[in-house]
Design an enzyme around this catalytic site. Structure first.
Site, PDB file in Angstrom:
ATOM      1  N   SER A  87     -30.055 -48.787  -6.592  1.00 28.18           N
ATOM      2  CA  SER A  87     -28.777 -48.576  -6.432  1.00 28.18           C
ATOM      3  C   SER A  87     -27.821 -47.964  -7.912  1.00 28.18           C
ATOM      4  CB  SER A  87     -27.709 -50.088  -6.905  1.00 28.18           C
ATOM      5  OG  SER A  87     -28.211 -51.462  -5.682  1.00 28.18           O
ATOM      6  N   GLU A 187     -29.330 -48.320   1.738  1.00 31.53           N
ATOM      7  CA  GLU A 187     -28.897 -49.418   0.994  1.00 31.53           C
ATOM      8  C   GLU A 187     -29.530 -50.204   2.116  1.00 31.53           C
ATOM      9  OE1 GLU A 187     -29.553 -51.466  -1.333  1.00 31.53           O
ATOM     10  OE2 GLU A 187     -28.608 -50.183  -2.910  1.00 31.53           O
TER      11      GLU A 187
END
Length: 317
Positions: A87, A187
């Site tokens: 992230s 993601e």
């Protein structure tokens, strides 16, 4: 010797004495200044072996870079190693989105539709928790805050779609002169196959280079810079990483990344990058990437915290 000669002689002696005192003072001053400079140089130069010693203690692949943002000197261990970002790349995404805002192609106030189908269930998503049924429009500013500040995975992929995909973000980062990085997968793609996470990588050195550009306000407008800086300093993610051993009131504008632990007990990636503000008003950038380790989360966080504290101790002088 008449009175006139005596006065001249005394005046000459006083002048000579004054010059000698001044000379001694100047020599002492130069010695003190030189000693202080030498001590400071020794303190800073000691940072490199300190970082290496910390890294050598742990069973993990660790890449760490620290950049003194005032003199732009970098200290690193494995600074050019390609390591998975997880992230962390939401910081890069935030920069790319805000660059579009600065070009007036997007607006922080514009409403973004959050559909039910955008809110995947098996992923970290405070956005989904707040709007479980979707069907709402929220300001772009709120979506960025969820994505960068709270590391929302669904928000991340919504922003990727808004820009046209990860490749658009990579192209933007390349345009800033930062090259040692790859942003290729969303993601959702990383969650479907854990091997995909390794396709999104960066080096610690290129990470502090990007942080430096952000800090020096060479990337965004003042308004966009202030917005992203606020989001990153108010982030509650990873409190035991860069911040872990620093004074509690320390301001850190940062972005974390974490892969979780796989079925073999291996953490593929646990990271934190950010800009630390010291009490003396100086700043340094940190990029910490820990990969391929069976150490627990607490120990991994302590690795990053210990390295960051070493940088603090040396640079906060």
């Amino acid at each position: 010797m008449n009175e006139f000669d005596k006065n001249n002689h005394l005046s000459f002696l006083k002048t000579l004495l004054t010059m000698r005192i001044l000379r001694v003072y100047l020599i002492a001053l130069f010695l003190v200044v030189g000693l202080n400079v030498n001590i400071c140089a020794q303190r800073v130069d000691y940072l490199q072996p300190t970082l290496q010693g910390i890294v050598d203690k742990y069973q993990a692949t660790i890449g760490f870079s620290v950049l003194d943002l005032e003199n732009e000197k970098t200290y690193s261990v494995n600074g050019d190693m390609h390591l998975p970002m997880q992230s962390v790349y939401k910081f890069h995404l935030g920069l790319a989105v805000l660059s579009q805002v600065d070009q007036r192609k997007l607006s922080l106030d514009q409403k973004i539709l959050i559909k039910k189908s955008d809110l995947l269930p098996d992923t970290w998503s405070p956005l989904r928790d707040k709007y479980p049924n979707g069907g709402v429009k929220i300001p772009l500013s709120e979506l960025i805050s969820f994505t960068v500040g709270q590391s929302d995975n669904n928000g991340c992929d919504i922003l990727f779609r808004l820009l046209g995909g990860p490749s658009k973000v990579q192209t933007y980062i390349f345009s800033l002169g930062v090259q040692n990085i790859a942003i290729v997968a969303t993601e959702e793609e990383m969650h479907k196959d854990e091997k995909v996470q390794f396709t999104n990588w960066a080096t610690p050195n290129c990470s502090v280079q990007l942080l430096n550009l952000f800090y020096k306000r060479k990337v965004l407008s003042e308004k966009s810079h202030a917005f992203l800086w606020k989001v990153m300093t108010e982030s509650t993610s990873g409190p035991k990483k860069i911040k872990g051993l620093l004074p509690p009131s320390t301001s850190v504008a940062h972005k974390t990344g974490y892969s979780g632990v796989n079925k073999e007990g291996v953490t593929a990636s646990s990271n934190d990058i950010g800009i630390v503000t010291m009490p003396n008003g100086r700043h340094f950038a940190v990029a910490a990437f820990v990969s391929n380790t069976k150490e627990n989360d607490k120990t991994i966080d302590s690795m990053i915290a210990e390295l960051s504290k070493a940088a603090w101790d040396q640079l906060n002088n």
